[in-house]
Design a protein around this motif. Structure first.
Motif, PDB file in Angstrom:
ATOM      1  N   UNK A  89       2.959  -1.622  -9.564  1.00  0.00           N
ATOM      2  CA  UNK A  89       2.919  -2.735  -8.612  1.00  0.00           C
ATOM      3  C   UNK A  89       1.526  -3.354  -8.538  1.00  0.00           C
ATOM      4  N   UNK A  90       1.440  -4.631  -8.874  1.00  0.00           N
ATOM      5  CA  UNK A  90       0.212  -5.377  -8.627  1.00  0.00           C
ATOM      6  C   UNK A  90       0.274  -6.111  -7.295  1.00  0.00           C
ATOM      7  N   UNK A  91       1.482  -6.326  -6.799  1.00  0.00           N
ATOM      8  CA  UNK A  91       1.682  -6.953  -5.501  1.00  0.00           C
ATOM      9  C   UNK A  91       2.992  -6.440  -4.913  1.00  0.00           C
ATOM     10  N   UNK A  92       3.120  -6.534  -3.592  1.00  0.00           N
ATOM     11  CA  UNK A  92       4.309  -6.085  -2.861  1.00  0.00           C
ATOM     12  C   UNK A  92       4.633  -4.615  -3.119  1.00  0.00           C
ATOM     13  N   UNK A  93       3.585  -3.830  -3.329  1.00  0.00           N
ATOM     14  CA  UNK A  93       3.755  -2.404  -3.561  1.00  0.00           C
ATOM     15  C   UNK A  93       3.190  -1.566  -2.425  1.00  0.00           C
ATOM     16  N   UNK A  94       3.004  -0.275  -2.647  1.00  0.00           N
ATOM     17  CA  UNK A  94       2.618   0.648  -1.572  1.00  0.00           C
ATOM     18  C   UNK A  94       1.161   0.527  -1.124  1.00  0.00           C
ATOM     19  N   UNK A  95       0.285  -0.045  -1.952  1.00  0.00           N
ATOM     20  CA  UNK A  95      -1.140  -0.105  -1.584  1.00  0.00           C
ATOM     21  C   UNK A  95      -1.361  -0.962  -0.343  1.00  0.00           C
ATOM     22  N   UNK A  96      -0.549  -2.008  -0.180  1.00  0.00           N
ATOM     23  CA  UNK A  96      -0.697  -2.886   0.981  1.00  0.00           C
ATOM     24  C   UNK A  96      -0.357  -2.131   2.263  1.00  0.00           C
ATOM     25  N   UNK A  97       0.749  -1.425   2.266  1.00  0.00           N
ATOM     26  CA  UNK A  97       1.135  -0.661   3.456  1.00  0.00           C
ATOM     27  C   UNK A  97       0.114   0.441   3.745  1.00  0.00           C
ATOM     28  N   UNK A  98      -0.392   1.084   2.711  1.00  0.00           N
ATOM     29  CA  UNK A  98      -1.420   2.111   2.916  1.00  0.00           C
ATOM     30  C   UNK A  98      -2.650   1.513   3.604  1.00  0.00           C
ATOM     31  N   UNK A  99      -3.078   0.347   3.141  1.00  0.00           N
ATOM     32  CA  UNK A  99      -4.235  -0.325   3.731  1.00  0.00           C
ATOM     33  C   UNK A  99      -3.966  -0.694   5.181  1.00  0.00           C
ATOM     34  N   UNK A 100      -2.788  -1.225   5.451  1.00  0.00           N
ATOM     35  CA  UNK A 100      -2.430  -1.603   6.823  1.00  0.00           C
ATOM     36  C   UNK A 100      -2.474  -0.386   7.751  1.00  0.00           C
ATOM     37  N   UNK A 101      -1.893   0.715   7.295  1.00  0.00           N
ATOM     38  CA  UNK A 101      -1.848   1.910   8.134  1.00  0.00           C
ATOM     39  C   UNK A 101      -3.246   2.481   8.382  1.00  0.00           C
ATOM     40  N   UNK A 102      -4.064   2.513   7.342  1.00  0.00           N
ATOM     41  CA  UNK A 102      -5.416   3.058   7.476  1.00  0.00           C
ATOM     42  C   UNK A 102      -6.268   2.163   8.366  1.00  0.00           C
ATOM     43  N   UNK A 103      -6.114   0.845   8.198  1.00  0.00           N
ATOM     44  CA  UNK A 103      -6.893  -0.085   9.011  1.00  0.00           C
ATOM     45  C   UNK A 103      -6.488   0.002  10.480  1.00  0.00           C
ATOM     46  N   UNK A 104      -5.189   0.086  10.745  1.00  0.00           N
ATOM     47  CA  UNK A 104      -4.717   0.211  12.126  1.00  0.00           C
ATOM     48  C   UNK A 104      -5.292   1.463  12.785  1.00  0.00           C
TER      49      UNK A 104
END
Length: 390
Positions: free
Chosen positions: A29-44
């Motif tokens: 995944x270059x987009x719409x993959x798990x890295x985005x959700x990981x970043x969101x969770x860590x940032x929150x």
């Protein structure tokens, strides 16, 4: 002349950051993959908020906030003139009317007493919302602003682009992180390269309101949802619905991986910024040519370090001639030709205009060396030794 350029801000990319990006490049995944959700969770978790929504940039974050809060044509929203234009433009994107309030001369933040004057002098319901900015990294007293907003039925979007890791202390003596959702309905952050967390581009919206969170998640991706509990119909596993007129404001997994790696170093970077701020403050606190400076303040995130001086243009040009690239933040937004075309004019916000005439942002980034900072300080001091303004 200094033999290498010293910018006002710059990113710092290390091998861990490179490895994080390479890992995504090798993934499925270059987009719409798990890295985005990981970043969101860590940032929150870092901010101390329930929900985080990663988006393409800080401007997209502001636009989505205005959409989620239903800013309609003609709605009046109050903000500060000392900010990047996007803080105001997001209101115009939806047809709303921007009303600027002047700044506090000691903090450079939106003057809450001026906001109160605007609200008191108009019928209730005239203003729909307030967009304060944690300018330069200094946290707005959102507790005080929330009390005022509730009195006049206004929402709050906190523009915290300068302030991840910043905070203020509330009336109960409790630390309140910028963007933690305790007082603002929504908050936004930026991951532009000169910010605390660099993702190339990128932004984040934070909130504790689940309804707003769901709305933002939909608006971020064309107004489309696949969530079973939100669907009005369901034809099968492939099915999705466009329920709103949304936008493609997604963040890629490549950017999210870089942002998440940078986030792991955020506290160290913040501590270094505070050290640099203390050095500037000590160097300039007794200098007669300094008319004001951003002193060492508890909870300040120090995206910028600002001094006020006489002959700002002369100093700016002298520094550039010596390879030091200071900057000015910001030209008052109400004096931009677009907003002048809407009726704003010079003299409308005298405190902001006076601040602008003397302000200069000095080099401020975690990898600024002690030697380079001393060169900046010496260069400023040398200018005023031969300048008539002493």
């Amino acid at each position: 002349m200094i033999n290498h350029p010293i910018p006002y801000g710059r990113q710092s990319i290390d091998q861990d950051d490179i490895n994080a990006v390479v890992s995504v490049l090798k993934s499925d995944f270059l987009t719409q993959g798990p890295a985005v959700r990981d970043f969101e969770n860590t940032f929150a978790e870092y901010i101390g908020v329930k929900f985080a929504v990663a988006v393409a940039n800080g401007t997209a974050a502001l636009h989505l906030c205005a959409l989620a809060l239903k800013v309609n044509p003609g709605d009046k929203v109050i903000t500060t003139p000392i900010t990047f234009a996007a803080s105001a433009n997001c209101v115009r994107y939806t047809g709303g009317e921007v009303v600027f309030a002047d700044i506090d001369p000691s903090t450079y933040l939106l003057d809450i007493s001026r906001v109160e004057e605007l609200l008191k002098n108009s019928p209730k319901g005239t203003y729909k919302g307030i967009i304060p900015v944690d300018f330069a990294g200094r946290a707005v007293d959102l507790e005080r602003l929330r009390i005022l907003a509730d009195k006049y039925n206004c929402w709050i979007i906190e523009d915290a682009c300068h302030a991840p890791g910043g905070y203020f202390i509330n009336s109960q003596g409790m630390k309140q992180n910028c963007g933690n959702g305790q007082y603002a309905d929504l908050a936004i952050f930026s991951f532009h390269p000169v910010k605390h967390i660099a993702a190339g581009e990128g932004g984040m919206i934070t909130t504790n309101d689940e309804e707003l969170y769901n709305k933002l998640m939909m608006l971020r991706t064309h107004g489309i949802t696949k969530e079973p509990e939100l669907l009005q119909d369901n034809h099968g596993g492939w099915y999705y619905e466009m329920q709103e007129l949304g936008y493609n404001y997604r963040l890629s997994d490549i950017q999210a991986a870089l942002g998440n790696s940078q986030l792991q170093k955020a506290d160290a970077g913040l501590n270094r910024r505070k050290e640099i701020a203390r050095n500037y403050f000590e160097a300039f606190k007794d200098k007669s040519f300094i008319k004001g400076q951003a002193g060492v303040v508890d909870g300040h995130a120090y995206h910028l370090y600002i001094i006020e001086v006489e002959d700002r243009k002369g100093l700016y040009e002298y520094l550039r001639a010596n390879n030091i690239f200071a900057q000015v933040h910001y030209i008052p937004v109400h004096l931009m030709p677009y907003y002048k075309g809407l009726g704003w004019k010079e003299g409308d916000l005298p405190v902001a205009e006076e601040y602008y005439s003397r302000s200069l942002s000095l080099p401020m980034y975690p990898t600024l060396t002690e030697e380079d900072q001393e060169l900046v300080i010496s260069c400023i001091t040398d200018f005023y030794k031969v300048n008539v303004h002493k």
